[in-house]
Design an enzyme around this catalytic site. Structure first.
Site, PDB file in Angstrom:
ATOM      1  N   HIS A  61       0.812  -1.216   0.000  1.00 22.09           N
ATOM      2  CA  HIS A  61       0.000   0.000   0.000  1.00 22.09           C
ATOM      3  C   HIS A  61       0.848   1.270   0.000  1.00 22.09           C
ATOM      4  O   HIS A  61       1.948   1.288   0.541  1.00 22.09           O
ATOM      5  CB  HIS A  61      -0.902   0.029   1.236  1.00 22.09           C
ATOM      6  N   TYR A 130       1.240   0.306  13.705  1.00 19.05           N
ATOM      7  CA  TYR A 130       2.016   1.289  12.949  1.00 19.05           C
ATOM      8  C   TYR A 130       1.542   2.702  13.216  1.00 19.05           C
ATOM      9  O   TYR A 130       0.363   2.969  13.368  1.00 19.05           O
ATOM     10  CB  TYR A 130       2.076   0.979  11.462  1.00 19.05           C
TER      11      TYR A 130
END
Length: 181
Positions: A61, A130
């Site tokens: 991504h 994250y």
């Protein structure tokens, strides 16, 4: 903390100082002053947490426009984590670096803006955290094919059939994506 440079300038492996004894362990996963002293002046605006079964492959991504830098780590299980340079002006365009992140090794991986990012869970119940430098922007999100032969990522998939989201199954090849200048 110890910072390990990768074969491509930009992505970094970060090994925090672990303080442990028979009761368990402690470490700082984020300290703005420590990271700034190491040359990483980062401003995070969003934290994410995912859980995956063995074989779930998420990515690769990126957002363009509104790119995100990501500081990633695993708190349960383990992953093979990958960053692909998708900056057309880079001499490393289309090259990748990978690192195993796990609850056991406590390593973190800095994936700067201009890179596509993804991982495959190598154990059931893998939890992945994250921190992002920009908020999620669905209109700017894109996916690079996880198995694009032009990139040639060496995924550790022995005995694993990758499980992809519908979006990731429709990802584009390196020569089709909206790469960065």
């Amino acid at each position: 903390m110890n910072i390990v440079e990768t074969a491509i300038p930009g992505p970094l492996i970060i090994e925090p100082r672990i303080f442990g004894d028979d009761r368990g362990f402690f470490y700082e996963s984020w300290n703005a002053d420590s990271f700034q002293a190491a040359g990483l002046n980062l401003n995070f605006v969003q934290d994410n947490h995912s859980k995956s079964a063995r074989g779930v492959l998420r990515g690769l991504h990126f957002q363009n426009p509104n790119p995100q830098g990501k500081l990633v780590r695993v708190v349960a299980g383990r992953v093979w984590d990958v960053a692909v340079d998708i900056r057309q002006s880079s001499p490393h365009f289309g090259k990748w670096v990978g690192v195993e992140l796990s609850a056991a090794n406590k390593r973190m991986f800095w994936v700067p803006e201009g890179f596509a990012h993804g991982f495959v869970a190598l154990e059931d119940g893998t939890e992945f955290l994250y921190k992002c430098t920009a908020p999620y922007d669905a209109a700017a999100e894109h996916s690079l094919m996880w198995n694009d032969p032009a990139v040639g990522i060496e995924w550790p998939l022995e005995g694993i059939e990758p499980q992809l989201s519908g979006k990731d199954a429709q990802a584009k090849s390196l020569n089709e994506i909206e790469a960065f200048a």
